[in-house]
Design a protein around this motif. Sequence first.
Motif, PDB file in Angstrom:
ATOM      1  N   ILE A  46     -10.032  -6.001  -4.497  1.00  0.00           N
ATOM      2  CA  ILE A  46     -11.077  -6.334  -5.493  1.00  0.00           C
ATOM      3  C   ILE A  46     -11.346  -5.098  -6.574  1.00  0.00           C
ATOM      4  N   GLY A  47     -11.376  -4.039  -5.809  1.00  0.00           N
ATOM      5  CA  GLY A  47     -11.691  -2.792  -6.411  1.00  0.00           C
ATOM      6  C   GLY A  47     -10.599  -2.367  -7.232  1.00  0.00           C
ATOM      7  N   ARG A 151      -2.374   4.359 -16.522  1.00  0.00           N
ATOM      8  CA  ARG A 151      -1.843   4.136 -15.420  1.00  0.00           C
ATOM      9  C   ARG A 151      -2.403   4.737 -14.088  1.00  0.00           C
ATOM     10  N   ARG A 152      -2.121   3.969 -12.913  1.00  0.00           N
ATOM     11  CA  ARG A 152      -2.713   4.553 -11.694  1.00  0.00           C
ATOM     12  C   ARG A 152      -2.018   5.814 -11.399  1.00  0.00           C
ATOM     13  N   ALA A 153      -2.952   6.625 -10.729  1.00  0.00           N
ATOM     14  CA  ALA A 153      -2.502   8.041 -10.232  1.00  0.00           C
ATOM     15  C   ALA A 153      -2.016   7.809  -9.168  1.00  0.00           C
ATOM     16  N   PRO A 154      -1.247   8.715  -8.516  1.00  0.00           N
ATOM     17  CA  PRO A 154      -1.126   9.037  -6.975  1.00  0.00           C
ATOM     18  C   PRO A 154      -1.979   9.576  -6.409  1.00  0.00           C
ATOM     19  N   VAL A 155      -2.002   9.614  -5.161  1.00  0.00           N
ATOM     20  CA  VAL A 155      -2.763  10.651  -4.433  1.00  0.00           C
ATOM     21  C   VAL A 155      -2.066  11.905  -4.229  1.00  0.00           C
ATOM     22  N   ASP A 156      -2.877  13.089  -4.711  1.00  0.00           N
ATOM     23  CA  ASP A 156      -2.301  14.508  -4.574  1.00  0.00           C
ATOM     24  C   ASP A 156      -3.118  15.270  -3.622  1.00  0.00           C
ATOM     25  N   VAL A 192       0.621   5.431  -4.134  1.00  0.00           N
ATOM     26  CA  VAL A 192      -0.290   4.329  -3.700  1.00  0.00           C
ATOM     27  C   VAL A 192       0.330   3.139  -3.774  1.00  0.00           C
ATOM     28  N   GLY A 193       0.001   1.898  -3.025  1.00  0.00           N
ATOM     29  CA  GLY A 193       0.459   0.732  -2.763  1.00  0.00           C
ATOM     30  C   GLY A 193       0.580  -0.322  -4.066  1.00  0.00           C
ATOM     31  N   GLU A 194       1.344  -1.170  -4.246  1.00  0.00           N
ATOM     32  CA  GLU A 194       1.441  -2.030  -5.232  1.00  0.00           C
ATOM     33  C   GLU A 194       0.323  -2.667  -5.470  1.00  0.00           C
ATOM     34  N   ASP A 195      -0.770  -2.717  -4.528  1.00  0.00           N
ATOM     35  CA  ASP A 195      -1.912  -3.369  -4.968  1.00  0.00           C
ATOM     36  C   ASP A 195      -3.067  -2.098  -5.350  1.00  0.00           C
ATOM     37  N   GLY A 196      -2.554  -1.027  -5.613  1.00  0.00           N
ATOM     38  CA  GLY A 196      -3.441   0.304  -5.843  1.00  0.00           C
ATOM     39  C   GLY A 196      -4.110   0.677  -5.036  1.00  0.00           C
ATOM     40  N   ARG A 197      -3.961   0.474  -3.666  1.00  0.00           N
ATOM     41  CA  ARG A 197      -4.683   0.844  -2.546  1.00  0.00           C
ATOM     42  C   ARG A 197      -4.265   2.252  -2.215  1.00  0.00           C
ATOM     43  N   ALA A 198      -5.264   3.180  -1.818  1.00  0.00           N
ATOM     44  CA  ALA A 198      -4.702   4.591  -1.401  1.00  0.00           C
ATOM     45  C   ALA A 198      -5.125   4.794   0.088  1.00  0.00           C
TER      46      ALA A 198
END
Length: 430
Positions: A46-47, A151-156, A192-198
């Motif tokens: 949901i987030g 766009r979504r950012a990766p986790v750095d 991050v995953g396809e769903d944006g989950r980190a």
Amino acid sequence: MNSGARLSAAIEILDVIEIQRRPAADALKEWGTAHRYAGSKDRAAIGSLVYDSLRVKSSAAHVMGSDATRAVLLGALRELRGMDLDAVAALCTGEGYAPTPLTDGERERYASGSLDGAPDHVRGDYPEWLAGSFAAAFGDGAVEEGRALARRAPVDLRANRLKVDRDKAMRSLAHLRPEAAGHARDGIRIAVGEDGRAPALAAEPAYVKGFVEVQDEGSQVAALLSGAKPGMQVLDLCAGSGGKTLALASMMENKGQIFATDLDGRRLMPIYDRLARAGVRNVQVRAPKGRQTALGDLQGRFDVVFVDAPCTGTGTWRRNPDAKWRLRPGALEERIKEQDEILATAVSCVKPGGRLVYVTCSVLREENEDRLAKLVEAHPGLLPLDAGHMARDAGLPDLAGCASPHGPGLRLTPLRCGTDGFGIATLLVQ
């Protein structure tokens, strides 16, 4: 919760954000507290829907022909996630807790809505009042730069060399499929995953042990460009929670001394635990006393004064997409005033032959090149270094390609450099 129910929850939360002008994180937390039955995967999904909708709020609304939160969410599913009409219609059944079925008008807009002829700020998903600033900063590239910031950012992460090298840190995170960052020599990137989950880093042993710190690669680059070396005296003037303080301490191998302070003492509170976890021993935290700074005995003392100035945060929109829609013109004016005041203080703390490093997480000329031009005009003894010089000094020659076209220093953006948006400049005090 099924996928349709998650869509309904996201629409509900977007309504709260829109009506109450709440930060997205607060609205999501409140919803989760009130809906205990939603599991962690549900809350994460949901987030992600909420944040994705906010990333492309303007273009999604244009495509769907409405700025209602349902329309924005539907537009985001098309614009950002690339879902086809049948897949979306299958989620909007009206059964259980799913959204009501798509209307004929929604189907038509989803299938054929276009951004052709839309204004740049709509296609680039940035506030209309910043259209002139984006044009000044990026010219014909404003739309593409804006879209990259949406766009979504990766986790750095940054490997903490006080404890491990990057290779060891990456081995300890192998299950997360880490990659070496493109510029920062201690940088680690996790997609991050396809769903944006980190990933839940707080539960990772490598994080708990202080092997890695969460830090955008652009922020790591800013620290590397400072020229801080073991044995130096360094002032981190706007230290906040200490991300760059920790990076500077690692570069200095715990030798020399770093003074960390901030005008807002509350922002310094997390720094103590972070210093302990990272094994940092050469930092003295100076909290302000009321409205008084903690710099009275530090004038003209430092080899490096690092100024990570308060700013509009336009460069962080990948990570904080709701912030761009809550930002108002008065905030820019206030930040500019604060930046000029902080830079005046910073100049007084650098010793002759030392360096003043000015950094913002903003992509606006008003907060970067324009502030430097005003500072140099007021202090002719300051010598700005060109981007090539800065990059070579730091052993990062490829960064010269991120030189600002509007003045000395570097201008990092997701589109050009693969980082968050930053302005970084170094000035020598003669």
